[in-house]
Motif scaffolding. Structure first.
Motif, PDB file in Angstrom:
ATOM      1  N   ASN A   2     -82.664 -72.755  82.394  1.00  0.00           N
ATOM      2  CA  ASN A   2     -83.141 -73.409  81.368  1.00  0.00           C
ATOM      3  C   ASN A   2     -84.093 -72.902  80.251  1.00  0.00           C
ATOM      4  O   ASN A   2     -83.718 -71.357  79.844  1.00  0.00           O
ATOM      5  CB  ASN A   2     -85.497 -73.185  82.090  1.00  0.00           C
ATOM      6  N   LYS A   3     -83.261 -73.855  78.798  1.00  0.00           N
ATOM      7  CA  LYS A   3     -83.265 -72.881  77.643  1.00  0.00           C
ATOM      8  C   LYS A   3     -84.452 -72.455  77.102  1.00  0.00           C
ATOM      9  O   LYS A   3     -85.192 -71.454  75.963  1.00  0.00           O
ATOM     10  CB  LYS A   3     -82.522 -73.135  76.622  1.00  0.00           C
ATOM     11  N   SER A   4     -86.418 -73.200  77.604  1.00  0.00           N
ATOM     12  CA  SER A   4     -87.294 -73.406  76.723  1.00  0.00           C
ATOM     13  C   SER A   4     -87.663 -71.856  77.602  1.00  0.00           C
ATOM     14  O   SER A   4     -88.213 -72.315  79.041  1.00  0.00           O
ATOM     15  CB  SER A   4     -87.726 -74.402  77.056  1.00  0.00           C
ATOM     16  N   VAL A  64     -95.950 -66.963  76.825  1.00  0.00           N
ATOM     17  CA  VAL A  64     -97.315 -66.747  78.166  1.00  0.00           C
ATOM     18  C   VAL A  64     -97.576 -68.447  79.383  1.00  0.00           C
ATOM     19  O   VAL A  64     -96.473 -69.374  78.810  1.00  0.00           O
ATOM     20  CB  VAL A  64     -98.632 -67.499  77.326  1.00  0.00           C
ATOM     21  N   PRO A  65     -97.133 -67.335  80.286  1.00  0.00           N
ATOM     22  CA  PRO A  65     -96.667 -68.953  81.383  1.00  0.00           C
ATOM     23  C   PRO A  65     -97.456 -69.526  81.696  1.00  0.00           C
ATOM     24  O   PRO A  65     -98.852 -69.989  82.046  1.00  0.00           O
ATOM     25  CB  PRO A  65     -97.231 -67.743  82.562  1.00  0.00           C
ATOM     26  N   GLN A  66     -97.057 -70.894  82.322  1.00  0.00           N
ATOM     27  CA  GLN A  66     -97.426 -72.635  82.746  1.00  0.00           C
ATOM     28  C   GLN A  66     -98.430 -72.042  83.209  1.00  0.00           C
ATOM     29  O   GLN A  66     -99.740 -72.178  83.214  1.00  0.00           O
ATOM     30  CB  GLN A  66     -96.551 -73.410  82.623  1.00  0.00           C
ATOM     31  N   ALA A 108     -96.560 -72.033  74.025  1.00  0.00           N
ATOM     32  CA  ALA A 108     -96.696 -70.828  73.824  1.00  0.00           C
ATOM     33  C   ALA A 108     -95.046 -70.350  74.451  1.00  0.00           C
ATOM     34  O   ALA A 108     -94.624 -69.723  75.670  1.00  0.00           O
ATOM     35  CB  ALA A 108     -96.891 -70.181  74.210  1.00  0.00           C
ATOM     36  N   CYS A 109     -93.641 -70.761  73.517  1.00  0.00           N
ATOM     37  CA  CYS A 109     -92.573 -71.148  74.436  1.00  0.00           C
ATOM     38  C   CYS A 109     -91.741 -70.957  73.360  1.00  0.00           C
ATOM     39  O   CYS A 109     -91.719 -72.143  72.104  1.00  0.00           O
ATOM     40  CB  CYS A 109     -92.144 -71.878  75.424  1.00  0.00           C
TER      41      CYS A 109
END
Length: 397
Positions: A13-15, A19-21, A54-55
């Protein structure tokens, strides 16, 4: 981070979320969107997709190792935070959840885009200072002003040291702040914030993990925030309770200002809340926020006899003087700050021990399992021994 990815697994996953989902989801109403305030434009969005917050693409590198390791850490942390929100209680001190939460807090403080900006600023300033001391060609020296030095993957490079530093903060006391005021907690895109109220206004950085007076604060929902703090330096709430209720909107606003001051791009909030009511005005935002993340200076110091030497001092900038940490009451007067090399530490012997064990691990002299055991504070070992003794007693009847 020491993990290998099987080539047969699903594509990378490149994204990469810094800040974790799962943490953003605690500020959501429908589980898929969150409120957003953009710091540069002042624009407010009440239904921003969680997936795109935040990614950044390939933020932790393209090999997937750091992203995979973060996924494992986040899995444990998500369970701990869910229990805290469901029960309204922090983890028991010296428990396995205590260590999981401490590790997550340190990782979260090191993994963000804001932390990457600070790391690149440090590399740029230190690199240029060293080049100015070594280059002799006038043209090359003149070109330094147009040169920018950056790390290849600053976020990925910060993760392993942050994880290894967990033992340094395991002495800090944990409490949960329960917000029962009319103002909700908000979440910045750099949510795990360090502070040191004992040395408020100090001209040098006092935010080292082993420093006397360290405080960590991170909101985990609109209603709860977790704090780690040096209990020898501060008192917080009732000694009999690990939960502190906050009925005052002004206190919550003061805590929220740490999020506004430390975020890079965005502040997140529960969409059903009313941001115009608790958003700082532009003048207050300008007062809270700083453009410079790192200070680098060169000083000449006196050695033995007549010998002198140049020393490069690198410091994370102290927080804005406008920030005031509420609730905490000092239990001591701050020992004097003599110089950067002798900042007061909570436990100098333990900090040195962890440093030596980390050096041994990095040099390949001890395996990770031995590092984990030898850097476990005595209180954690006593808990494990008590639990094993209890389990053995139950088995034998």
């Amino acid at each position: 981070m020491g993990f290998e990815r099987d080539s047969n697994l699903m594509p990378l996953n490149k994204s990469h979320h810094f800040v974790p989902q799962f943490l953003l989801r605690f500020f959501s109403v429908d589980g898929s969107s969150v409120g957003l305030y953009n710091l540069r434009s002042g624009r407010i969005v009440t239904g921003a997709s969680l997936k795109h917050q935040a990614c950044r693409d390939w933020f932790y590198g393209r090999d997937g190792k750091s992203e995979h390791a973060l996924g494992q850490i986040e899995g444990g942390a998500s369970s701990v935070l869910r229990r805290m929100i469901a029960t309204g209680r922090p983890p028991k001190r010296y428990s396995a959840d205590h260590r999981v939460l401490a590790t997550f807090l340190l990782i979260q403080s090191a993994r963000t885009a804001q932390a990457a900006v600070a790391a690149n600023e440090m590399a740029n300033k230190v690199g240029k200072l060293m080049l100015r001391n070594t280059l002799t060609d006038p043209e090359l020296l003149a070109a330094l002003d147009d040169l920018t030095i950056e790390l290849t993957e600053p976020a990925a490079e910060a993760l392993r040291p942050a994880a290894l530093e967990t033992p340094v903060i395991l002495d800090l006391k944990i409490k949960l702040l329960h917000n029962v005021s009319s103002t909700p907690f908000v979440l910045g895109d750099h949510p795990a914030v360090k502070h040191n109220g004992l040395y408020s206004g100090a001209e040098i950085s006092v935010l080292g993990l082993a420093n006397l007076g360290l405080q960590f604060v991170m909101p985990i929902s609109p209603d709860y925030a977790v704090v780690f703090y040096d209990e020898k330096t501060y008192s917080l709430g009732s000694p009999a309770s690990n939960v502190v209720k906050l009925p005052s909107a002004s206190i919550v606003t003061a805590l929220n200002e740490f999020q506004w001051a430390n975020a890079l791009d965005n502040i997140y909030f529960r969409p059903s809340d009313d941001p115009p009511r608790w958003t700082p005005d532009r003048d207050r935002l300008a007062e809270l926020r700083r453009n410079e993340q790192v200070s680098v200076c060169e000083d000449e110091v006196q050695l033995e006899g007549t010998r002198r030497a140049k020393v490069i001092s690198v410091q994370a900038q102290r927080p804005s003087r406008a920030l005031k940490m509420p609730l905490f009451r000092n239990r001591m007067s701050p020992p004097p700050l003599v110089n950067v090399g002798t900042l007061p530490l909570r436990d100098p012997d333990w900090a040195l021990h962890v440093h030596r064990m980390t050096a041994a691990l990095n040099a390949g002299l001890i395996p990770p399992e031995e590092f984990h055991v030898r850097t476990m504070p005595p209180q954690f070992l006593l808990r494990i021994l008590r639990e094993r003794a209890s389990a053995n007693a139950a088995k034998t009847g």
